[in-house]
Design an enzyme around this catalytic site. Structure first.
Site, short mmCIF file in Angstrom:
data_model
loop_
_atom_site.label_atom_id
_atom_site.label_comp_id
_atom_site.label_asym_id
_atom_site.label_seq_id
_atom_site.Cartn_x
_atom_site.Cartn_y
_atom_site.Cartn_z
N ASN A 16 0.87 -1.17 0.00
CA ASN A 16 0.00 0.00 0.00
C ASN A 16 0.91 1.23 0.00
O ASN A 16 1.45 1.60 1.04
CB ASN A 16 -0.90 -0.03 1.24
CG ASN A 16 -1.88 1.13 1.27
OD1 ASN A 16 -1.88 2.00 0.39
ND2 ASN A 16 -2.72 1.14 2.28
N ARG A 45 -2.56 -2.07 -3.44
CA ARG A 45 -3.78 -1.31 -3.24
C ARG A 45 -3.70 -0.05 -4.12
O ARG A 45 -2.71 0.68 -4.07
CB ARG A 45 -3.88 -0.89 -1.77
CG ARG A 45 -5.12 -0.09 -1.50
CD ARG A 45 -5.20 0.35 -0.06
NE ARG A 45 -6.46 1.03 0.15
CZ ARG A 45 -6.85 1.53 1.31
NH1 ARG A 45 -6.07 1.42 2.36
NH2 ARG A 45 -8.00 2.13 1.42
N HIS A 80 -13.01 2.59 0.07
CA HIS A 80 -12.98 1.50 1.06
C HIS A 80 -13.61 0.23 0.48
O HIS A 80 -14.08 -0.64 1.22
CB HIS A 80 -13.77 1.84 2.35
CG HIS A 80 -13.22 2.96 3.15
ND1 HIS A 80 -14.04 3.91 3.72
CD2 HIS A 80 -11.96 3.29 3.51
CE1 HIS A 80 -13.30 4.78 4.40
NE2 HIS A 80 -12.04 4.43 4.29
N HIS A 114 -18.22 1.11 7.66
CA HIS A 114 -16.76 1.13 7.83
C HIS A 114 -16.43 2.45 8.52
O HIS A 114 -16.46 3.51 7.89
CB HIS A 114 -16.07 1.03 6.46
CG HIS A 114 -14.58 1.16 6.51
ND1 HIS A 114 -13.72 0.12 6.23
CD2 HIS A 114 -13.79 2.21 6.83
CE1 HIS A 114 -12.47 0.52 6.38
NE2 HIS A 114 -12.49 1.80 6.72
N GLY A 160 -11.15 7.47 8.34
CA GLY A 160 -12.06 7.75 7.23
C GLY A 160 -13.24 6.81 7.39
O GLY A 160 -13.06 5.68 7.82
N ARG A 205 -12.21 15.03 7.98
CA ARG A 205 -12.96 15.44 6.78
C ARG A 205 -14.39 15.82 7.15
O ARG A 205 -15.01 15.18 8.01
CB ARG A 205 -13.02 14.29 5.76
CG ARG A 205 -11.68 13.92 5.20
CD ARG A 205 -11.85 12.88 4.08
NE ARG A 205 -10.62 12.15 3.89
CZ ARG A 205 -10.53 10.83 3.81
NH1 ARG A 205 -11.61 10.07 3.88
NH2 ARG A 205 -9.37 10.25 3.64
N PHE A 222 -10.99 9.09 17.91
CA PHE A 222 -12.22 8.83 18.67
C PHE A 222 -11.96 8.46 20.13
O PHE A 222 -12.79 8.71 20.99
CB PHE A 222 -13.06 7.74 17.98
CG PHE A 222 -13.85 8.26 16.81
CD1 PHE A 222 -13.21 8.60 15.62
CD2 PHE A 222 -15.22 8.44 16.89
CE1 PHE A 222 -13.92 9.11 14.54
CE2 PHE A 222 -15.94 8.95 15.81
CZ PHE A 222 -15.29 9.28 14.64
N GLY A 274 -15.59 1.23 14.39
CA GLY A 274 -16.65 0.22 14.32
C GLY A 274 -16.28 -1.07 15.04
O GLY A 274 -17.13 -1.72 15.64
N GLU A 275 -14.99 -1.43 14.99
CA GLU A 275 -14.56 -2.69 15.62
C GLU A 275 -14.33 -2.54 17.12
O GLU A 275 -14.45 -3.52 17.86
CB GLU A 275 -13.23 -3.16 14.99
CG GLU A 275 -13.39 -3.64 13.57
CD GLU A 275 -12.05 -3.81 12.85
OE1 GLU A 275 -11.02 -4.00 13.52
OE2 GLU A 275 -12.06 -3.75 11.61
N ASN A 276 -13.98 -1.32 17.56
CA ASN A 276 -13.50 -1.16 18.94
C ASN A 276 -14.39 -0.37 19.87
O ASN A 276 -14.28 -0.51 21.08
CB ASN A 276 -12.11 -0.51 18.93
CG ASN A 276 -11.07 -1.41 18.32
OD1 ASN A 276 -10.85 -2.51 18.82
ND2 ASN A 276 -10.47 -0.98 17.22
N GLU A 329 -8.40 -5.85 4.64
CA GLU A 329 -8.23 -5.48 3.24
C GLU A 329 -7.02 -6.19 2.62
O GLU A 329 -7.05 -6.57 1.46
CB GLU A 329 -8.05 -3.96 3.14
CG GLU A 329 -9.33 -3.21 3.48
CD GLU A 329 -9.12 -1.75 3.84
OE1 GLU A 329 -8.70 -1.49 4.99
OE2 GLU A 329 -9.36 -0.88 3.00
P1 ADP Z 1 -7.93 4.44 9.00
O1 ADP Z 1 -9.11 5.06 8.35
O2 ADP Z 1 -6.77 5.37 9.15
O3 ADP Z 1 -7.57 3.05 8.48
P2 ADP Z 1 -8.73 3.00 11.39
O4 ADP Z 1 -9.74 2.11 10.77
O5 ADP Z 1 -7.46 2.39 11.88
O6 ADP Z 1 -8.41 4.25 10.51
O7 ADP Z 1 -9.45 3.73 12.61
C1 ADP Z 1 -8.78 4.68 13.39
C2 ADP Z 1 -9.77 5.23 14.39
O8 ADP Z 1 -10.23 4.17 15.25
C3 ADP Z 1 -9.17 6.29 15.30
O9 ADP Z 1 -10.00 7.44 15.36
C4 ADP Z 1 -9.17 5.61 16.66
O10 ADP Z 1 -9.40 6.52 17.68
C5 ADP Z 1 -10.33 4.66 16.55
N1 ADP Z 1 -10.23 3.63 17.59
C6 ADP Z 1 -9.32 2.65 17.71
N2 ADP Z 1 -9.51 1.95 18.87
C7 ADP Z 1 -10.57 2.54 19.49
C8 ADP Z 1 -11.28 2.31 20.73
N3 ADP Z 1 -10.92 1.34 21.55
N4 ADP Z 1 -12.31 3.12 21.04
C9 ADP Z 1 -12.67 4.12 20.22
N5 ADP Z 1 -12.06 4.38 19.05
C10 ADP Z 1 -11.03 3.61 18.68
#
Ligand code: ADP
Length: 397
Positions: free
Chosen positions: A7, A90, A179, A207, A211, A240, A283, A332-334, A383
């Site tokens: 990438n 990518r 994405h 997603h 971004g 953004r 976040f 979304g995952e965390n 990805e």
């Molecule tokens: P990118 O678009 O750069 O690939 P990512 O998918 O890695 O970004 O997401 C980054 C975002 O995820 C950041 O804003 C980060 O704060 C947020 N994030 C990661 N872990 C957590 C968490 N435990 N709680 C809230 N936000 C999280």
């Protein structure tokens, strides 16, 4: 098979050497500050991280450094570069030229070049990565995987802008979406997790990372997505703005004597969560600040959840129903907290989040209640695996 996934950005290059069948990652890392001084960070699962400053005047030296460390007797994971079967890249913008991934040849490179006006920041950098690999590994097959490709199944009513038609015909101005590799991966996983005929599944993918974009999917095919000609459109993001009234640009340009490029820089880099909160684009920082009483951080989080929820409502209407809601990417995952904020108010659609299951992080899980009409899924995106799988499939013919 061993596939090297690349990438390439303008001054950075991320890599992963992986097995497309098992998904095992043998090593991954990144080169930073290409063209300045150069730094390589390299990780092998189960071993200490390694970092080294190496001169990288161009992407070719960066690729050379990656290959050198991959075969290093102490730090490496392969004995020779012959073990790398192919390289997958990518690429951000495939315009209307690419509906799927393709083997890189002269025609493919020419088409990626034709897409530069649509992806002026990323496509030239992606091409630098491709050319560097061609220089350093001229005999390795290479494949390009496009961020836009998954969305090319959208119907015209979704991808057309209501502008004079000639801008579409002559200038390819339309919604493309981004994405796509992530949306494609989580769609495939969601279909597998549901164990149903994809034709029966109306899916909305969220997603949400630095971004963010949403997609509406039926029968595994994208019907609509929130980003547009560029990744600036849709929901607000880390820095953004997301969707705004275009007249804001004219109004602020006139008021502060800004050029359109200067205004676009503000919309891309100084807006979104960072601009609204004045705290951070991250976040985690925002959740912490909001918990400590910072009102603008709370407002930014509220705005984000509200806009994502509005898109979910719009896409449920566009699809005529909803069976599966997917959360993926960093936020979304965390962030169970953000997922809860978003789903709060979607009960009328049949979304019932389970507070206990929603505590999960970073692993595949059903996070809705058993009696929820809509199944809410947490699916960590991958990805790189998708790129490696496409590369394998194309190389094996
Ligand atoms: P990118 O678009 O750069 O690939 P990512 O998918 O890695 O970004 O997401 C980054 C975002 O995820 C950041 O804003 C980060 O704060 C947020 N994030 C990661 N872990 C957590 C968490 N435990 N709680 C809230 N936000 C999280």
């Amino acid at each position: 098979m061993k596939i090297l996934v690349i990438n390439a950005g303008s001054s950075s290059l991320k890599y992963q050497l992986m097995d497309p069948d098992s998904g095992e990652v043998f090593a991954k890392g990144q080169c930073e500050r290409i063209g300045l001084d150069g730094k390589l960070t390299h990780r092998v699962p189960g071993k200490d991280n390694y970092a080294e400053e190496i001169a990288m005047p161009t992407h070719s030296e960066a690729i050379e450094a990656v290959l050198k460390i991959l075969v290093d007797p102490q730090l490496g994971v392969i004995s020779s570069t012959d073990e790398i079967d192919a390289v997958g890249h990518r690429v951000l913008h495939g315009g209307m030229e690419f509906t799927e991934s393709c083997i890189i040849d002269d025609a493919c490179i020419a088409a990626i070049e034709r897409c530069i006006p649509l992806g002026p920041l990323h496509n030239p950098a992606n091409l630098m990565g491709i050319r560097a690999c061609q220089n350093v590994m001229p005999d390795k097959p290479q494949v390009a995987v496009f961020d836009t490709a998954f969305h090319m199944t959208m119907p015209p009513k979704a991808y057309m802008y209501a502008l004079p038609y000639e801008y579409y015909e002559k200038d390819s101005v339309r919604r493309y979406g981004f994405h796509g590799t992530s949306h494609r991966y989580v769609t495939a996983r969601a279909i597998e997790m549901m164990g149903k005929d994809p034709k029966e599944l109306k899916i909305i993918n969220c997603h949400l990372g630095n971004g963010s974009s949403l997609s509406a999917v039926v029968d595994g095919k994208c019907q609509d997505t929130s980003m547009g000609l560029s990744p600036l459109a849709g929901v607000p993001m880390g820095t953004r703005s997301g969707d705004i009234d275009p007249c804001v640009v004219q109004y602020l340009c006139n008021r502060y004597e800004l050029s359109v490029d200067e205004m676009l820089n503000i919309l891309n880099k100084k807006s979104g969560m960072a601009g609204m909160s004045g705290v951070s684009s991250d976040f985690r920082d925002l959740e912490e600040a909001a918990a400590a009483g910072n009102e603008r951080a709370a407002l930014a989080l509220d705005k984000f959840a509200y806009e994502v929820r509005k898109y979910i409502g719009a896409y449920a209407a566009a699809l005529g129903g909803l069976d599966v809601l997917v959360f993926t990417a960093g936020v979304g995952e965390n962030s169970g907290q953000m997922r809860e904020r978003i789903c709060n108010g979607l009960e009328f659609l049949g979304v019932k989040l389970c507070p206990y299951r929603n505590k999960k992080r970073g692993e595949e899980a059903v996070i809705s209640t058993d009696d929820s009409k809509v199944t809410v899924l947490l699916i960590p995106t991958n990805e790189e695996l998708m790129i490696a799988k496409d590369t394998q499939a194309l190389v094996q013919g």
